[in-house]
Design a protein around this motif. Structure first.
Motif, PDB file in Angstrom:
ATOM      1  N   GLU A   1      -1.669  -5.367  -7.353  1.00  0.00           N
ATOM      2  CA  GLU A   1      -1.869  -3.935  -7.125  1.00  0.00           C
ATOM      3  C   GLU A   1      -0.592  -3.158  -7.407  1.00  0.00           C
ATOM      4  O   GLU A   1      -0.619  -2.088  -8.022  1.00  0.00           O
TER       5      GLU A   1
ATOM      6  N   SER B   1       0.818  -1.209   0.000  1.00  0.00           N
ATOM      7  CA  SER B   1       0.000   0.000   0.000  1.00  0.00           C
ATOM      8  C   SER B   1       0.853   1.262   0.000  1.00  0.00           C
ATOM      9  O   SER B   1       0.439   2.305  -0.517  1.00  0.00           O
TER      10      SER B   1
ATOM     11  N   ALA C   1     -10.245  -8.727 -10.256  1.00  0.00           N
ATOM     12  CA  ALA C   1     -10.506  -7.854  -9.115  1.00  0.00           C
ATOM     13  C   ALA C   1      -9.530  -6.683  -9.094  1.00  0.00           C
ATOM     14  O   ALA C   1      -9.913  -5.534  -8.826  1.00  0.00           O
ATOM     15  N   SER C   2      -8.273  -6.953  -9.400  1.00  0.00           N
ATOM     16  CA  SER C   2      -7.268  -5.898  -9.393  1.00  0.00           C
ATOM     17  C   SER C   2      -7.470  -4.928 -10.550  1.00  0.00           C
ATOM     18  O   SER C   2      -7.299  -3.715 -10.400  1.00  0.00           O
TER      19      SER C   2
ATOM     20  N   LYS D   1     -10.303  -4.176 -11.870  1.00  0.00           N
ATOM     21  CA  LYS D   1     -11.446  -3.347 -11.497  1.00  0.00           C
ATOM     22  C   LYS D   1     -11.010  -2.229 -10.553  1.00  0.00           C
ATOM     23  O   LYS D   1     -11.415  -1.066 -10.716  1.00  0.00           O
ATOM     24  N   THR D   2     -10.162  -2.567  -9.598  1.00  0.00           N
ATOM     25  CA  THR D   2      -9.676  -1.572  -8.645  1.00  0.00           C
ATOM     26  C   THR D   2      -8.838  -0.498  -9.335  1.00  0.00           C
ATOM     27  O   THR D   2      -8.877   0.674  -8.959  1.00  0.00           O
ATOM     28  N   ASN D   3      -8.086  -0.910 -10.357  1.00  0.00           N
ATOM     29  CA  ASN D   3      -7.142  -0.010 -11.013  1.00  0.00           C
ATOM     30  C   ASN D   3      -7.619   0.516 -12.359  1.00  0.00           C
ATOM     31  O   ASN D   3      -6.815   0.999 -13.155  1.00  0.00           O
ATOM     32  N   HIS D   4      -8.918   0.451 -12.614  1.00  0.00           N
ATOM     33  CA  HIS D   4      -9.431   0.816 -13.930  1.00  0.00           C
ATOM     34  C   HIS D   4      -9.159   2.270 -14.296  1.00  0.00           C
ATOM     35  O   HIS D   4      -9.110   2.621 -15.471  1.00  0.00           O
TER      36      HIS D   4
ATOM     37  N   THR E   1     -17.544  -8.448 -12.054  1.00  0.00           N
ATOM     38  CA  THR E   1     -16.387  -8.227 -12.935  1.00  0.00           C
ATOM     39  C   THR E   1     -16.707  -8.497 -14.403  1.00  0.00           C
ATOM     40  O   THR E   1     -15.809  -8.670 -15.216  1.00  0.00           O
TER      41      THR E   1
END
Length: 219
Positions: free
Chosen positions: A119, A73, A153-154, A156-159, A202
């Motif tokens: 990530e 993070s 999933a990643s 989607k988070t980083n789109h 997703t």
């Protein structure tokens, strides 16, 4: 974009896309700065920021020394999504090369399906180009087959990362493939993996990746 449904199953449109016949004409040249190409496909105009290279390099080293969601993070926070690094040339001390030369350690974590590694990979795409983009694209592309749920999933988070598009879906690993048949088999395996796991949450990401895989296999 594609509207997500409520049922936890692939949408009819997604299934239809996946079931279209696969055609192969010629091996395509892939992996050349895949992530930066069409960078604004999934994100609009972005604010710029100056990368804090010393702290990024420190956070990256600490992450590799002790990989965890917490240490990841810190890397991600220094490369914020939705904003564009203003000048890579500001890296007068070669921090980009020192950071990205160690992508092999990250690749090993992506290969084992470590979520925080995905990530970090997407975050580092914001400061990569050339062979480094090819490297990141290849490792993320391969992960579609091996760890599709984590990859979706990643993504989607980083789109909204300025460097991210779905083109990495068809990227070859750095070593490439010896034959067109091997490449075709890999792409088909990636398609099958996506269809098997895509759910309502997703579907949009899976459909975007499937479109790139279909494009790679079409004449």
């Amino acid at each position: 974009g594609i509207q997500l449904g409520v049922a936890q199953r692939p949408s009819a449109a997604l299934l239809a896309a996946a079931e279209r016949p696969v055609r192969w004409a010629a091996r395509m040249k892939l992996g050349r700065a895949i992530l930066p190409v069409a960078a604004l496909l999934l994100v609009g105009a972005a604010d710029t920021y100056i990368v804090d290279w010393p702290n990024l390099e420190k956070a990256w080293s600490e992450y590799l020394a002790s990989p965890s969601s917490s240490s990841a993070s810190k890397v991600v926070a220094l490369l914020p999504a939705g904003r564009r690094p203003s000048h890579k040339a500001a890296d007068v001390d070669g921090a980009v090369s020192r950071i990205l030369d160690r992508l092999g350690d990250l690749q090993a974590m992506v290969a084992t399906g470590t979520p925080h590694a995905f990530e970090v990979a997407f975050a580092l795409s914001d400061i990569s180009d050339g062979e480094y983009s090819e490297w990141l694209s290849g490792m993320l592309g391969e992960s579609i087959r091996t760890h599709p749920r984590i990859l979706l999933a990643s993504l989607k988070t980083n789109h909204d990362r300025v460097s991210v598009s779905c083109e990495f879906a068809a990227a070859e690993p750095l070593g490439g493939f010896d034959t067109a048949e091997e490449y075709k088999a890999e792409i088909k395996a990636r398609r099958a993996a996506l269809v098997a796991v895509a759910g309502a949450d997703t579907n949009e990401q899976a459909a975007c990746l499937l479109a790139e895989l279909d494009r790679a296999l079409s004449p």
